[in-house]
Every structure is written in C-alpha cells, then in structure tokens.
Design a protein around this motif. Structure first.
Motif, mmCIF file in Angstrom:
data_model
loop_
_atom_site.group_PDB
_atom_site.id
_atom_site.type_symbol
_atom_site.label_atom_id
_atom_site.label_comp_id
_atom_site.label_asym_id
_atom_site.label_seq_id
_atom_site.Cartn_x
_atom_site.Cartn_y
_atom_site.Cartn_z
ATOM 1 N N THR A 9 0.874 -1.174 0.000
ATOM 2 C CA THR A 9 0.000 0.000 0.000
ATOM 3 C C THR A 9 0.908 1.219 0.000
ATOM 4 N N PHE A 10 0.495 2.237 -0.756
ATOM 5 C CA PHE A 10 1.362 3.406 -0.921
ATOM 6 C C PHE A 10 0.569 4.573 -1.491
ATOM 7 N N LYS A 64 9.386 -8.400 -2.528
ATOM 8 C CA LYS A 64 9.950 -7.327 -1.694
ATOM 9 C C LYS A 64 11.361 -6.967 -2.161
ATOM 10 N N SER A 83 6.366 6.095 1.097
ATOM 11 C CA SER A 83 5.059 5.917 1.722
ATOM 12 C C SER A 83 4.633 4.446 1.760
ATOM 13 N N THR A 84 5.431 3.567 1.189
ATOM 14 C CA THR A 84 5.047 2.164 1.003
ATOM 15 C C THR A 84 5.047 1.374 2.309
ATOM 16 N N VAL A 85 3.951 0.639 2.506
ATOM 17 C CA VAL A 85 3.839 -0.318 3.591
ATOM 18 C C VAL A 85 3.716 -1.696 2.939
ATOM 19 N N THR A 87 3.230 -5.831 3.440
ATOM 20 C CA THR A 87 2.775 -6.908 4.320
ATOM 21 C C THR A 87 2.817 -8.200 3.510
#
Length: 92
Positions: A9-10, A64, A83-85, A87
C-alpha cells in the motif's frame, strides 16, 4: 521455497489512471515476468484517490527484494516510494 502473497500500500503523486499506465506498461510487465512475480490486483482507495494497493505473488522474498532494488523505476510511475507499507502472507 514457499509461495508468498505480498501486499503493497502506498501513496501516488499522479492520478491513478496515469500511475496504472506505468504499472501496466510493457516494460514493467516484462520486469515482473523476468522476476517470476505475478501481479494479482491493483486498485485505488474509494476514500483517498492518492492511496493505492498492489498485491503480488512470487516465491518468498522475491517481490519485496525486487521492489527494494527498483526504486528509480517504481518512482517513475508516480509511486511515492517512502510511503510504502509492505505486508507478506504465506499459505498455511
């Protein structure tokens, strides 16, 4: 190696349609294929037009590592890299 589903997410700095053109470009598609990364889904938040989600599947650690090694190409699409998360999920 295990199959991993990775959710990114970003934020984006361009309209979603513009970002999607870059993500769907032949160059990015070829990069995904060359690294055995399968994009499953990409979408924009209903509530925030600057928030995007991308879901990939690949062998564990591949998506990743590819992302981390591709900062310049990632940012060229309008993706705000910092801003990237990320998971990650493994099938049980």
């Amino acid at each position: 190696m295990a199959q991993e589903t990775t959710v990114f997410t970003f934020k984006i700095s361009v309209p979603f349609a513009d970002w999607a053109k870059g993500f769907d470009s032949p160059e990015v598609v070829a990069m995904h294929e060359a690294n055995s990364i399968k994009p499953l889904y990409r979408g924009v938040s209903k509530d925030d037009p600057e928030l995007v989600v991308v879901i990939h599947q690949a062998e564990e650690g591949i998506a990743k590592a590819f992302f981390e090694a591709s900062r310049e190409a990632v940012e060229a699409t309008g993706h705000i890299y910092d801003s990237t998360v990320i998971t990650s999920y493994l099938a049980g």
